[in-house]
Design an enzyme around this catalytic site. Structure first.
Site, mmCIF file in Angstrom:
data_model
loop_
_atom_site.group_PDB
_atom_site.id
_atom_site.type_symbol
_atom_site.label_atom_id
_atom_site.label_comp_id
_atom_site.label_asym_id
_atom_site.label_seq_id
_atom_site.Cartn_x
_atom_site.Cartn_y
_atom_site.Cartn_z
ATOM 1 N N SER A 163 3.995 7.732 -22.889
ATOM 2 C CA SER A 163 4.437 7.364 -21.529
ATOM 3 C C SER A 163 5.205 8.517 -20.895
ATOM 4 O O SER A 163 5.884 8.344 -19.886
ATOM 5 C CB SER A 163 5.325 6.115 -21.583
ATOM 6 O OG SER A 163 6.517 6.378 -22.303
ATOM 7 N N HIS A 170 -2.544 -20.343 16.013
ATOM 8 C CA HIS A 170 -3.997 -20.106 15.885
ATOM 9 C C HIS A 170 -4.428 -18.909 16.735
ATOM 10 O O HIS A 170 -5.584 -18.843 17.176
ATOM 11 C CB HIS A 170 -4.817 -21.340 16.298
ATOM 12 C CG HIS A 170 -4.321 -22.613 15.703
ATOM 13 N ND1 HIS A 170 -4.723 -23.060 14.469
ATOM 14 C CD2 HIS A 170 -3.415 -23.521 16.152
ATOM 15 C CE1 HIS A 170 -4.109 -24.196 14.198
ATOM 16 N NE2 HIS A 170 -3.296 -24.491 15.197
ATOM 17 N N SER A 217 -8.720 9.968 16.834
ATOM 18 C CA SER A 217 -10.032 9.883 16.203
ATOM 19 C C SER A 217 -10.624 11.291 16.195
ATOM 20 O O SER A 217 -10.312 12.101 17.059
ATOM 21 C CB SER A 217 -10.922 8.937 17.018
ATOM 22 O OG SER A 217 -12.277 9.324 16.909
ATOM 23 N N LYS A 253 -8.840 7.893 21.684
ATOM 24 C CA LYS A 253 -8.257 6.987 20.699
ATOM 25 C C LYS A 253 -6.778 7.182 20.399
ATOM 26 O O LYS A 253 -6.280 8.302 20.372
ATOM 27 C CB LYS A 253 -9.012 7.134 19.384
ATOM 28 C CG LYS A 253 -10.279 6.309 19.356
ATOM 29 C CD LYS A 253 -9.958 4.847 19.196
ATOM 30 C CE LYS A 253 -11.034 4.181 18.350
ATOM 31 N NZ LYS A 253 -10.589 2.887 17.904
ATOM 32 N N ASN A 275 -4.884 5.272 17.411
ATOM 33 C CA ASN A 275 -5.018 4.235 16.386
ATOM 34 C C ASN A 275 -3.694 3.926 15.677
ATOM 35 O O ASN A 275 -2.927 4.835 15.385
ATOM 36 C CB ASN A 275 -6.049 4.664 15.336
ATOM 37 C CG ASN A 275 -7.459 4.689 15.899
ATOM 38 O OD1 ASN A 275 -7.803 3.881 16.752
ATOM 39 N ND2 ASN A 275 -8.263 5.626 15.421
ATOM 40 N N GLU A 291 -1.780 -0.122 9.691
ATOM 41 C CA GLU A 291 -2.871 -0.592 8.829
ATOM 42 C C GLU A 291 -2.558 -0.267 7.369
ATOM 43 O O GLU A 291 -2.869 -1.032 6.459
ATOM 44 C CB GLU A 291 -4.193 0.055 9.259
ATOM 45 C CG GLU A 291 -4.666 -0.474 10.608
ATOM 46 C CD GLU A 291 -5.709 0.409 11.286
ATOM 47 O OE1 GLU A 291 -6.275 -0.028 12.277
ATOM 48 O OE2 GLU A 291 -5.946 1.549 10.837
ATOM 49 N N TYR A 299 10.306 -6.543 -28.641
ATOM 50 C CA TYR A 299 9.662 -5.427 -27.957
ATOM 51 C C TYR A 299 8.213 -5.316 -28.412
ATOM 52 O O TYR A 299 7.901 -5.431 -29.594
ATOM 53 C CB TYR A 299 10.390 -4.095 -28.231
ATOM 54 C CG TYR A 299 9.685 -2.955 -27.526
ATOM 55 C CD1 TYR A 299 9.955 -2.662 -26.202
ATOM 56 C CD2 TYR A 299 8.693 -2.218 -28.175
ATOM 57 C CE1 TYR A 299 9.270 -1.658 -25.531
ATOM 58 C CE2 TYR A 299 7.999 -1.215 -27.517
ATOM 59 C CZ TYR A 299 8.292 -0.937 -26.197
ATOM 60 O OH TYR A 299 7.614 0.044 -25.536
ATOM 61 N N LYS A 340 6.341 0.028 -16.642
ATOM 62 C CA LYS A 340 7.141 0.990 -15.873
ATOM 63 C C LYS A 340 6.400 1.522 -14.656
ATOM 64 O O LYS A 340 6.929 1.533 -13.544
ATOM 65 C CB LYS A 340 7.580 2.153 -16.775
ATOM 66 C CG LYS A 340 8.710 1.757 -17.703
ATOM 67 C CD LYS A 340 9.145 2.912 -18.577
ATOM 68 C CE LYS A 340 8.067 3.254 -19.575
ATOM 69 N NZ LYS A 340 8.501 4.212 -20.605
#
Ligand code: ARG
Length: 503
Positions: A24, A159, A280, A286, A288, A293, A320, A328
């Site tokens: 690790s 809605h 864009s 554009k 965006n 997002e 353990y 982790k």
């Protein structure tokens, strides 16, 4: 990997492929400094308890500080095939520096099991403090904007259809209230994270006279995870940190979705500042909302990490198990993402431009005041809400058919409809109709606690500032405690090393 410091019982060095699979070390870079910190506190306690001598302590501390320096200067490459983890790596380096006789004493009364649990708790603590700080910052930005947008009407949707008329400040206060609960969850979770597992040893405690509360104190913990089995086996503190992150990120994802929709040409409720918008490659016009997002996408990822974490844990027997090692990466990635989301979201809220005129326009053309009209019929005429619903529903139908809006309402139309629907003519005060005809004023009719009535908004803003200032004090107190303990420990280490040099 040659034999290594742990392999006394094993005849052969670990297979290289197996070592890479097992190690690790790379993700342990997250807990490198925590491991040093924990080791220093542990060594000081061993000395205070008379388990190791003063000279040994000084050598160990000096070497640990040296390793920390090498690490901070970026001088250390961590190679997965050479060490199982950061614990082996640091201890090996320590022994290299001060010899087996002295360096070999650091691990007295300690196992990697309580050691790694400690490191994870320390690291999560650091993440939680950062998230905590960013959360308070976002809440302040939201509240400031809520104050600025008191007079901005906002359509409220259910809605995703026009529901009731509302107010932007009221919407922003709703965000604030959700975040207050995220904050409460975080404060609660922090209390459970901030406990020391060290001294649990492998699982059953130690026969040496370790002072567990002292280590906890040196590291700024609020006490110990008492039961040694619990201390090494449990990761609920991590699951909880991940859960609250996931809940918070899910919420910010939903708000991002609001903002994405609002930024569309069709809605036109807001405009992202240029520095937060994406162009864009082909469509020159554009603008965006890519960062929003990505908030949405990354919130999904955080939930995925939580799910992965739960799945990895559910089959591990008490004690353990190496499965715990895999946690982790999941935890740290999720907390890092949460922090990133919070930071970017604060920037958006701070600089987004709400297009007030467009919001006003949509409300003025909406039939959403229908519910206010119906409630006024109940209030002034004593008819049932069901009867009022029938009348107003019919009124709206007539308006729609005639291509008219609420502003074209008149009393005669209502009277005519009620005669037709209920067989009796109803009448309401002209002043009520005047408000209904101007939809952005209808919020003034709302009387319930927590509604967008301007008086309620003012009251809530005042109240939320008070809450925010109180919560900030709590945070400052908690982070001060941690900082002070870190500085105290560092001073102690320095003075112990300094005394060693003058001897
Ligand atoms: N690298 C391990 C982890 O991260 C450390 C603990 C190993 N303990 C053990 N008994 N093998 O969880």
């Amino acid at each position: 990997m040659d034999s290594g410091i742990y392999r006394s019982r094993l005849g052969k060095p670990l297979d290289r492929e197996a070592a890479r699979f097992l190690s690790s070390l790379e993700e342990d870079s997250e807990i490198f400094l925590e491991d040093i910190l924990g080791s220093e506190a542990h060594a000081i306690m061993l000395y205070e308890q008379g388990i190791i001598g003063r000279g040994d302590l000084e050598k160990i501390l000096r070497a640990l500080e040296g390793i920390k320096g090498e690490w901070l200067r970026g001088k250390m490459g961590l190679k997965a095939e050479e060490f199982e983890d950061v614990h082996e790596f640091i201890e090996t380096r320590l022994i290299e520096m001060v010899g087996l006789k002295v360096g070999g004493k650091l691990h007295t009364g300690r196992s990697r099991n309580d050691q790694v649990a400690l490191d994870i708790r320390l690291r999560i603590r650091r993440y939680l403090l950062e998230i905590w700080n960013e959360l308070l910052n976002l809440m302040e930005i939201i509240l400031t904007r809520a104050e600025e947008e008191r007079d901005t009407p906002l359509m409220l949707y259910t809605h995703l259809q026009h529901a009731q008329t509302g107010n932007l400040s009221h919407y922003l206060l709703a965000l604030f209230d959700h975040l207050s609960r995220d904050l409460e969850r975080l404060e609660e979770c922090y209390r459970r994270v901030n406990k020391s597992p060290l001294g649990a040893s492998a699982i059953g405690g130690s026969s040496l006279p370790l002072n567990r509360p002292r280590v906890a104190e040196l590291l700024g913990f609020d006490g110990v995870v008492e039961n040694s089995i619990d201390a090494v086996s449990s990761r609920d503190f991590a699951l909880e940190s991940l859960s609250i992150s996931s809940i918070l990120a899910t919420f910010l994802s939903r708000v991002s979705e609001d903002f994405i929709i609002w930024s569309s040409s069709e809605f036109g409720y807001l405009e992202l500042p240029d520095q937060l918008a994406s162009p864009s490659s082909i469509m020159p016009h554009k603008k965006n909302p890519c960062i929003l997002e990505l908030v949405r996408a990354r919130a999904g990822r955080i939930s995925g990490l939580l799910t992965a974490s739960l799945m990895e844990l559910k089959g591990t027997p008490t004690g353990y198990n190496r499965d715990l090692q895999n946690q982790k990466q999941l935890i740290f990635e999720a907390l890092k993402e949460t922090l990133a989301i919070l930071r970017i979201f604060s920037k958006v809220v701070k600089d987004v431009r709400f297009r007030v005129e467009r919001m006003r326009e949509v409300i003025s053309e909406s039939y959403a005041p229908a519910i206010d009209l119906a409630e006024n019929l109940v209030k002034y005429l004593g008819i049932s809400i069901r009867e009022a619903h029938m009348i107003v529903g019919e009124v709206v139908k007539v308006l729609v058919e005639k291509g008219m809006g609420m502003k074209d309402l008149d009393l005669n139309m209502i009277k005519e409809v009620s005669r037709r629907v209920l067989g009796k003519e109803v009448d309401i005060p002209e002043k009520v109709l005047e408000v209904i005809k101007e939809p952005s004023r209808t919020v003034r009719m709302r009387r319930t606690i927590g509604s967008p009535n301007p008086n309620e908004i003012s009251r809530m803003i005042k109240d939320r500032w008070k809450t925010l200032n109180e919560r900030k004090k709590v945070f400052q107190e908690v982070s001060r405690k941690v900082h002070e303990s870190e500085e105290r420990l560092q001073r102690m280490v320095k003075s112990l090393i300094g005394q060693g040099q003058s001897k």
